[in-house]
Write an enzyme that holds these catalytic residues in place. Structure first.
Site, PDB file in Angstrom:
ATOM      1  N   SER A   1     -13.032  -3.684  -0.488  1.00  0.00           N
ATOM      2  CA  SER A   1     -13.431  -3.223   0.845  1.00  0.00           C
ATOM      3  C   SER A   1     -14.948  -3.061   0.886  1.00  0.00           C
ATOM      4  CB  SER A   1     -12.780  -1.882   1.170  1.00  0.00           C
ATOM      5  OG  SER A   1     -11.377  -2.004   1.204  1.00  0.00           O
TER       6      SER A   1
ATOM      7  N   LYS B   1      -5.927   4.376   9.123  1.00  0.00           N
ATOM      8  CA  LYS B   1      -6.745   4.719   7.969  1.00  0.00           C
ATOM      9  C   LYS B   1      -7.778   5.745   8.417  1.00  0.00           C
ATOM     10  CE  LYS B   1      -8.286   2.305   3.825  1.00  0.00           C
ATOM     11  NZ  LYS B   1      -9.301   3.217   3.361  1.00  0.00           N
TER      12      LYS B   1
ATOM     13  N   ARG C   1       0.847  -1.198   0.000  1.00  0.00           N
ATOM     14  CA  ARG C   1       0.000   0.000   0.000  1.00  0.00           C
ATOM     15  C   ARG C   1       0.875   1.238   0.000  1.00  0.00           C
ATOM     16  NH1 ARG C   1      -2.904   3.194   3.983  1.00  0.00           N
ATOM     17  NH2 ARG C   1      -4.952   3.795   3.173  1.00  0.00           N
TER      18      ARG C   1
END
Length: 218
Positions: free
Chosen positions: A111, A140, A42
């Site tokens: 997600s 996040k 990521r």
């Protein structure tokens, strides 16, 4: 690569916030030595050229450990390095579009925070779902909380495997037993730890115990 549900047991998502003097490559290798069963790369603030170069080296590392290598968000980077798959969020490309670009043999994760999102992702060809945040998380900022009841409802509504994500630790993971998940995705619980290998080993043990509790509940 066809997705094996066992690969989702301990899904490590990278974050360079805690690199210090270390490289991401060395941190990922320590996570793999500790038992991480899947790696997601990521990178939100890296040029595509740099992302591709990094992805090529991490892909090679994951290949040596026989662990699937997933790219976060960027289908272009996944195609460029022939990664095992891509994980996309609700604001990214939809699963059927990703499938058209990657082909039928790649892993696609999506997600989801509601049953409706989960069912749509499954219909569009997702191979697994990442559901969360199941606990409060600081890694996040845009993640909304997902209750245990919603997590369980999502697991019950779809046929594809579900991993929980968001604020998960070896200590609170047992609270997810009985939800229907087949694994957990973690960021800081691995990469923020001084001993990444030991942290991964402990998390994997807790994940296996949670999965065993799932079987007993069935």
């Amino acid at each position: 690569m066809k997705l094996d549900k066992k690969s989702l047991l301990l899904y490590a998502v990278t974050d360079r916030s805690w690199l210090g003097e270390e490289t991401l490559y060395s941190q990922v290798e320590r996570a793999l030595k500790g038992g991480a069963t899947m790696i997601q790369l990521r990178e939100k603030e890296m040029t595509e050229e740099a992302f591709i170069a990094e992805a090529q080296s991490i892909k090679e590392l994951c290949g040596r450990y026989g662990v699937p290598f997933i790219i976060n968000d960027s289908t272009a980077v996944a195609v460029a390095v022939d990664a095992d798959g891509v994980h996309v969020g609700q604001s990214d490309m939809e699963a059927d579009d990703v499938r058209r670009r990657l082909g039928k043999n790649k892993i696609i994760g999506v997600s989801a925070q509601t049953v409706e999102q989960a069912l749509l992702a499954e219909k569009q060809g997702a191979d697994y779902l990442g559901v969360g945040a199941v606990f409060h998380t600081g890694t996040k900022k845009d993640a909304s909380d997902v209750s245990f009841q919603t997590l369980k409802a999502i697991c019950g509504a779809v046929q594809i495997p579900v991993v929980a994500i968001g604020g998960i630790t070896a200590d609170n993971m047992k609270q997810l037993a009985g939800s229907g998940i087949c694994g957990v995705a973690v960021v800081s619980a691995i990469f923020a730890e001084a001993d990444i290998e030991a942290a991964a080993r402990k998390l994997k043990r807790a994940a296996a115990e949670t999965a065993a509790a799932e079987k007993e509940a069935d």
